[in-house]
Design a protein around this motif. Structure first.
Motif, short mmCIF file in Angstrom:
data_model
loop_
_atom_site.label_atom_id
_atom_site.label_comp_id
_atom_site.label_asym_id
_atom_site.label_seq_id
_atom_site.Cartn_x
_atom_site.Cartn_y
_atom_site.Cartn_z
N VAL A 272 0.84 -1.20 0.00
CA VAL A 272 0.00 0.00 0.00
C VAL A 272 0.87 1.25 0.00
O VAL A 272 0.61 2.21 -0.74
N ASN A 273 1.93 1.23 0.84
CA ASN A 273 2.83 2.38 0.87
C ASN A 273 3.52 2.58 -0.48
O ASN A 273 3.70 3.71 -0.95
N THR A 274 3.89 1.44 -1.08
CA THR A 274 4.51 1.53 -2.41
C THR A 274 3.54 2.09 -3.44
O THR A 274 3.90 2.95 -4.26
N LEU A 275 2.29 1.59 -3.36
CA LEU A 275 1.28 2.09 -4.29
C LEU A 275 1.02 3.58 -4.06
O LEU A 275 0.88 4.35 -5.02
N LEU A 276 0.97 3.96 -2.78
CA LEU A 276 0.77 5.38 -2.49
C LEU A 276 1.93 6.22 -3.01
O LEU A 276 1.73 7.31 -3.56
N SER A 277 3.15 5.67 -2.84
CA SER A 277 4.32 6.38 -3.35
C SER A 277 4.28 6.47 -4.88
O SER A 277 4.57 7.51 -5.46
N GLN A 278 3.89 5.33 -5.50
CA GLN A 278 3.80 5.33 -6.96
C GLN A 278 2.70 6.28 -7.43
O GLN A 278 2.86 6.98 -8.44
#
Length: 760
Positions: A272-278
């Motif tokens: 989720v954090n990666t997706l938010l960052s992306q």
């Protein structure tokens, strides 16, 4: 025979007897199998956890947990199986040796877990590891057997002893290979495969143990009386060990499952954090794409409008001035056409740098709106600041630029509007700056202009005229043709007519072409307008023919834009066919600059038109850039001298010499000569004296509509050119006026003039 402390039975020992009635408790055997299977399942589960854990410290932890589960399971299985063993002698077990066997089990189990931690081992490496693990398990078993003490002596069958070691190695290899294939996977089917593999591993471990037990033979001294031991609670002890072992294994499996769920949650959280960052990066990228120009890295129109709106709110609340400057690179299209779009892109990057380097600070906004159009927004205290910045940009633009092996200098046209005097909204200020830019381009380019209200009025009028001209063409209302006679000096007759368009506007009255031709050209209406003139002129010529004017020719002007259309020859042929006009009675007039624009394509089109039988005339000769080398190749019939060379005759000697030279040159090229703008007797006599073929102008007649044309023609044709009748009296007879020179307030012979250009 004795080897490594173990007695191997090769023959019956002297003075001893074999105990034959040894048995196993089936319940405890089954319980041992359950424990072994549970240990196998735990081992597979821990192996899966080790493979999915990312941190090395956590991997070591689960490796030791798996080794403990496997070692405890194997050792408990062995212990329970020994409790299941029933013999008619009293048997005791030494605790230190029993615990020592657990050490061997733990060593073999850790070796197994360590091997399973490497996912890329080949079969031979798995086989080597299986040998060591199997030997460790066998060592555990037989060390545990040495802890057994009674009056009987333990002997082992060598064949079954070796077979038990082979089974231990085979079970270890099976465990390694099965774990390798079950390391990754999810779902119910994966769990069923893991349960099945656990049962197979449990069977292998139990088989090794009982093969070793089958190799065991107990021998008591001769004369010893075997006796049944008392109740030693083997069943209760076995159940206790089994339950404790299963509880420990279950706890480890539960811990592994909880850790797996926790790790999955951590993975989900990281995902989720990666997706938010992306998403944040994608948002920034989209914002970059949405608000910045990818070529020059300047903000684009959308980004400019956003900043512009913020600046307007700020200046409205706090007071102050803003300047909007529109910049357009002069003749930029020639760069793309000659050097290619890649070179054009490189040039735009350089010019964007020049513009960016000319502004004062980061508060000044520079944007690229597309193509070669830039816009600048600056705060200022008075309008002269905007002028000075525009002049600085124009000066910077003139710096030589090296591009594609060429050294070039570019110029720019600039239009400026000011807040609040020229507008108070983004749309209004941008529109007004664009109008000012249009004025700069119209006044010769490489200049700057501030907006003034007259520009808006003119733009509004042009837009209105464009809409009304479209309506006039669509509904065929308001447009009409006027005709000006062309007098042939040799025959003293009017042999040609020039068709000149007029527009009877409902509000502005009768409009001459200089009011609407440029609008038609700028808005894609000129081809339709030219075609209307051609059709109408041919129809009117047919009407004149029915009233005795069968010899008249008609000259129709052709727009330079229309001359670039390949369909023109086909359209002319179609009109002639529909109206029934003979091709030789139609003459097409084109300007010399239009001919020189694209000489190769123009030659092809003109030859197609001449092949139809239509005559060709070059209009306004001497005002453009004709090349005599090309002029002799053009399929022309007539050359028309521009009125600018006639109006000062006989006062201007150079003009007289030029006209005389043009007439001689035209006749040398076998071209007939028409001189337009003839308004005085002196001009007429000069042209007659030097061999001009035709004259046209107010001396003979103004342009008149079709309904007034025949009386004018009759008047001119009835007064033959003779020594007794002067052209001046001819003019008096036609117009009823006394002509002593050019009409002082007349717009000249082109007041009706061509449908292709503004009239001077």
């Amino acid at each position: 025979m004795e080897w490594l402390g173990l007695q191997f039975l090769t023959e019956l020992p002297e003075g001893g007897q074999v105990i034959l009635n040894c048995t196993h408790n089936p319940f405890l055997v089954l319980l041992a199998y359950v424990v072994a299977s549970a240990a196998g399942f735990a081992t597979l589960d821990m192996t899966e956890r080790v493979g999915h854990v990312e941190k090395s410290g956590t991997q070591r932890l689960w490796r030791w947990v798996g080794a403990g589960c496997l070692a405890g399971g194997i050792w408990a299985m062995h212990f329970i199986s020994m409790l299941a063993f029933q013999a008619p002698v009293e048997i005791h077990y030494q605790l230190p040796v029993t615990l020592l066997s657990l050490v061997f089990a733990l060593t073999a189990s850790y070796l197994a877990m360590h091997t399973l931690s490497h996912p890329d081992l080949n079969v031979w490496q798995y086989l080597r590891a299986a040998v060591w693990i199997g030997l460790g398990i066998a060592t555990m078993h037989y060390v545990g057997m040495t802890a057994m003490h009674s009056i009987a002596t333990a002997y082992y069958d060598p064949t079954l002893f070796a077979l038990s070691i082979v089974i231990a190695i085979g079970a270890s290899l099976a465990a390694l290979l099965i774990s390798r294939h079950l390391r990754d996977g999810t779902g119910l089917f994966h769990q069923l495969r893991k349960f099945t593999a656990s049962l197979v591993l449990g069977a292998g471990i139990v088989s090794m143990h009982f093969t070793g037990m089958a190799a065991l033979t107990l021998v008591v001294p001769v004369g010893s009386l075997p006796f049944l031991p008392g109740d030693n609670n083997h069943l209760q002890l076995g159940l206790t060990v089994a339950v404790m072992t299963l509880l420990i294994i279950g706890s480890c499996i539960s811990a592994a499952l909880a850790d797996k769920k926790l790790q999955n949650k951590e993975h989900d959280l990281r995902r989720v954090n990666t997706l938010l960052s992306q998403l944040d990066q994608a948002r920034m990228s989209l914002q970059q794409v949405a608000h910045y120009d990818p070529l020059t890295n300047l903000i684009n129109r959308r980004g400019f409008n956003q900043i512009f709106a913020e600046k307007l709110i700020e200046k409205t609340n706090e007071g102050g001035m803003l300047a909007v400057m529109f910049l357009d690179i002069d003749h930029f299209k020639r760069i793309n056409d000659s050097l290619g779009h890649d070179a054009g892109d490189e040039l735009l990057k350089v010019l964007a740098g020049h513009i960016k380097g000319s502004v004062r600070s980061h508060d000044d906004v520079v944007a690229r709106f597309g193509g070669d159009e830039f816009c600048i927004l600056i705060g200022l205290h008075d309008r002269e600041e905007a002028r000075h910045m525009a002049q600085r940009i124009m000066f910077k633009m003139k710096e030589p630029i090296e591009l594609s092996g060429r050294r070039m200098v570019m110029t720019t046209s600039i239009g400026i509007s000011l807040f609040p005097e020229d507008g108070k909204t983004c749309e209004e200020l941008l529109k007004n700056a664009d109008l000012a830019l249009y004025q700069s381009k119209g006044s010769g380019r490489n200049s700057l202009h501030f907006f003034n209200p007259n520009l808006r009025t003119r733009a509004t009028l042009e837009l209105q005229l464009e809409e009304e001209l479209r309506h006039a063409l669509r509904e065929d209302v308001g447009l009409k043709l006027y005709y000006q006679p062309i007098y042939e000096l040799k025959t003293g007759q009017v042999t040609k007519l020039e068709a000149l368009i007029r527009w009877q506007h409902p509000i502005h009255g009768l409009l001459t072409p200089d009011r609407f031709i440029a609008i038609a050209e700028a808005n894609g209406l000129i081809a339709e307008l030219d075609n209307w003139v051609l059709c109408k002129a041919c129809e009117d010529l047919g009407e004149l023919s029915r009233h005795g004017c069968e010899a008249l020719k008609i000259a129709v002007n052709c727009s330079p834009l229309n001359l670039a259309r390949e369909e023109l020859a086909d359209e002319i042929e179609k009109v002639l066919r529909i109206t029934g006009v003979a091709p030789e009675r139609l003459e097409l007039e084109v300007t010399e600059n239009a001919l020189m624009g694209n000489i190769a394509n123009t030659l092809v089109l003109l030859r197609q038109i001449r092949a139809l039988g239509v005559s060709l005339s070059i209009d306004d000769f001497g005002t453009g850039y004709s090349s005599l080398a090309y002029l002799k190749r053009l399929p022309l019939n007539t050359l028309k001298i521009d009125r600018s060379f006639i109006q000062d005759i006989p006062k201007a000697t150079p003009d007289m010499e030029i006209v005389q030279a043009i007439i001689v040159m035209a006749h040398t090229l076998h071209l007939q000569v028409v001189t337009e703008g003839v308004e005085t007797l002196e001009q007429y006599e000069f042209l007659e004296r030097h061999g001009c073929d035709f004259v046209q102008g107010y001396l003979l007649s103004r342009p008149v509509p079709l309904e007034d044309l025949r009386p004018v023609l009759n008047e001119i044709n009835q007064r033959k050119h003779a020594h007794t009748v002067s052209p001046l009296s001819l003019a008096r007879g036609i117009t009823g006026l006394t002509l002593t020179g050019p009409f002082p307030n007349s717009p000249g012979p082109h007041a009706g003039a061509s449908i292709v250009r503004p009239i001077r």
